[in-house]
Design a protein around this motif. Structure first.
Motif, short mmCIF file in Angstrom:
data_model
loop_
_atom_site.label_atom_id
_atom_site.label_comp_id
_atom_site.label_asym_id
_atom_site.label_seq_id
_atom_site.Cartn_x
_atom_site.Cartn_y
_atom_site.Cartn_z
N LEU A 1 0.82 -1.21 0.00
CA LEU A 1 0.00 0.00 0.00
C LEU A 1 0.86 1.26 0.00
O LEU A 1 0.57 2.22 -0.72
CB LEU A 1 -0.94 0.00 1.20
CG LEU A 1 -2.11 -0.99 1.13
CD1 LEU A 1 -2.89 -0.99 2.43
CD2 LEU A 1 -3.02 -0.66 -0.04
N PHE A 2 1.91 1.27 0.79
CA PHE A 2 2.79 2.44 0.81
C PHE A 2 3.49 2.61 -0.53
O PHE A 2 3.73 3.74 -0.97
CB PHE A 2 3.80 2.33 1.94
CG PHE A 2 3.31 2.84 3.25
CD1 PHE A 2 3.17 4.20 3.48
CD2 PHE A 2 2.95 1.98 4.27
CE1 PHE A 2 2.71 4.69 4.68
CE2 PHE A 2 2.48 2.45 5.48
CZ PHE A 2 2.36 3.81 5.69
N ARG A 3 3.84 1.52 -1.16
CA ARG A 3 4.44 1.60 -2.49
C ARG A 3 3.45 2.19 -3.49
O ARG A 3 3.82 2.98 -4.36
CB ARG A 3 4.89 0.22 -2.93
CG ARG A 3 5.65 0.20 -4.25
CD ARG A 3 6.05 -1.23 -4.60
NE ARG A 3 6.88 -1.80 -3.55
CZ ARG A 3 7.22 -3.08 -3.53
NH1 ARG A 3 6.79 -3.92 -4.46
NH2 ARG A 3 7.99 -3.55 -2.54
N CYS A 4 2.19 1.85 -3.34
CA CYS A 4 1.15 2.38 -4.22
C CYS A 4 0.91 3.86 -3.95
O CYS A 4 0.74 4.65 -4.87
CB CYS A 4 -0.14 1.59 -4.04
SG CYS A 4 -1.52 2.16 -5.06
N LEU A 5 0.90 4.25 -2.66
CA LEU A 5 0.65 5.65 -2.31
C LEU A 5 1.77 6.56 -2.80
O LEU A 5 1.53 7.74 -3.08
CB LEU A 5 0.50 5.78 -0.79
CG LEU A 5 -0.75 5.14 -0.18
CD1 LEU A 5 -0.70 5.22 1.34
CD2 LEU A 5 -2.03 5.79 -0.70
N CYS A 6 2.98 6.04 -2.88
CA CYS A 6 4.13 6.85 -3.31
C CYS A 6 4.38 6.77 -4.81
O CYS A 6 5.33 7.40 -5.29
CB CYS A 6 5.38 6.42 -2.55
SG CYS A 6 5.29 6.67 -0.76
N ASP A 7 3.57 6.02 -5.52
CA ASP A 7 3.73 5.88 -6.97
C ASP A 7 2.89 6.96 -7.66
O ASP A 7 1.66 6.90 -7.66
CB ASP A 7 3.30 4.49 -7.41
CG ASP A 7 3.61 4.22 -8.88
OD1 ASP A 7 4.12 5.14 -9.56
OD2 ASP A 7 3.36 3.10 -9.36
#
Length: 382
Positions: free
Chosen positions: A165-171
């Motif tokens: 989820l954090f990877r998605c939020l920072c993408d």
């Protein structure tokens, strides 16, 4: 008295397979006891032809592999052994899945348990999405539900889902600036300040649009510092970051003057053009004394560093100052089309506020701005 010869004759007679008749007299009655012939031990004979320890292969009828059956049960949620109750809904799950992905239930989830979940910490949709993430290799989650799913991942302590989820939020390709701002306000309303601060680092091109809103003026001090410290702020000059910091301070000066050092520390004065540094230093006497006292040493240090860089005694790598996300707005009245300040005009905070008031449309602003890779040295010391 027994006769030895007769006893030996009886034994020889029994070895030949003949029956032995024993006579006993009891009450003038004769009883004859007959014993059968001794049978040969066939196991001893068969062992000579059969190796009992040799494994035998049996041809079994074709059947579906056990792994496929178990996988079908899990994927289709058949015969669940754990029941979760959330509000007025119940969800059947398999304990083996939860023990593998959730560290909360890694060692304490007996079969047949009924577990109640708090409705104030996890929603029905978030629970369904979290369990689907355990089962599927891909998950489609609505953009507006990422925060709920993240909250569910924290509740069940699922490090793998939290990381995804954090990877998605920072993408920025799949989660843009409008999504970041919307998630920031949602996290703020739920007191999720860690997520709120993370979203502020993803504002990028919406920074100037955000500064001219009431929400920016009402921001918490920690959120303002996190926002102004971001490398991804889309600005035309570092002076805009300084004026944005002062704009937040003077929105409630009496209540925020104690935060002056922390807020002004987020500005990267070495990136301010020399002309603007001189202009700011020349007008310090017009500012509030406390603000002027905080700005003076910072402006002085920036001038010294820029002088050493201009003379070649100090390189940019030694300073290690990170750039911002530089842009050019053709509609800006205090900056030329090439991204440099107009030499015939003095850039003041009033000019900055006037420029912000004209940013009434995000579509128009985002459609006309252009990206500038970085400030070149000749631009800085022009």
């Amino acid at each position: 008295m027994n006769n030895p010869k007769k006893d030996n004759a009886k034994k020889e007679h029994a070895k030949k397979g003949n029956t032995i008749k024993e006579h006993a007299k009891k009450d003038d009655t004769t009883v004859i006891n007959t014993r059968p012939k001794k049978v040969v031990e066939h196991s001893y004979c068969l062992s000579r032809f059969i190796d009992e320890d040799k494994p035998m292969k049996f041809r079994l009828p074709k059947k579906k592999p056990m792994a496929d059956k178990v996988l079908k049960q899990i994927m289709h949620k058949l015969n669940p052994d754990i029941l979760f109750v959330l509000g007025d809904k119940a969800y059947g799950c398999h304990g083996v899945v939860l023990r593998y992905y959730s560290e909360v239930y890694g060692y304490c989830l007996p079969t047949g348990m009924i577990i109640g979940l708090p409705t104030d910490k996890i929603t029905s949709l978030a629970f369904v999405l979290a369990y689907e993430w355990m089962l599927q290799t891909e998950l489609q989650c609505p953009r507006g539900k990422l925060l709920e799913l993240l909250q569910a991942a924290h509740y069940f302590y699922m490090p793998g889902l939290v990381k995804n989820l954090f990877r998605c939020l920072c993408d920025k390709d799949c989660f843009g600036e409008p999504d970041a701002i919307a998630t920031y306000f949602e996290a703020k309303s739920k007191n999720k300040w860690g997520i709120a601060k993370l979203m502020l680092t993803c504002v990028r091109k919406y920074f100037l649009l955000l500064v001219c809103t009431d929400e920016y003026r009402d921001m918490d001090i920690s959120c303002v510092c996190k926002l102004l410290s971001s490398d991804s702020l889309a600005v035309q000059s570092e002076v805009e970051v300084l004026f944005a910091a002062l704009y937040w301070i003077f929105s409630d000066y009496d209540g925020r003057k104690q935060h002056l050092p922390a807020v002004l520390e987020t500005v990267r004065y070495i990136l301010i053009p020399p002309k603007s540094l001189i202009n700011l230093a020349a007008h310090l006497h017009e500012m509030v004394p406390r603000v002027a006292d905080e700005l003076l040493p910072r402006l002085h240090m920036a001038m010294l560093l820029q002088q050493e860089m201009y003379m070649g005694t100090l390189s940019e790598n030694e300073i290690r100052t990170r750039d911002r996300f530089w842009i050019i707005d053709p509609g800006c009245h205090y900056q030329n089309f090439d991204g440099q300040l107009r030499k015939e005009e003095i850039f003041s905070p009033i000019d900055f506020i006037t420029y912000l008031d004209k940013l009434d449309s995000a579509t128009s602003f985002l459609g006309r701005i252009q990206v500038k890779v970085r400030q070149q040295r000749d631009e800085k010391f022009d």
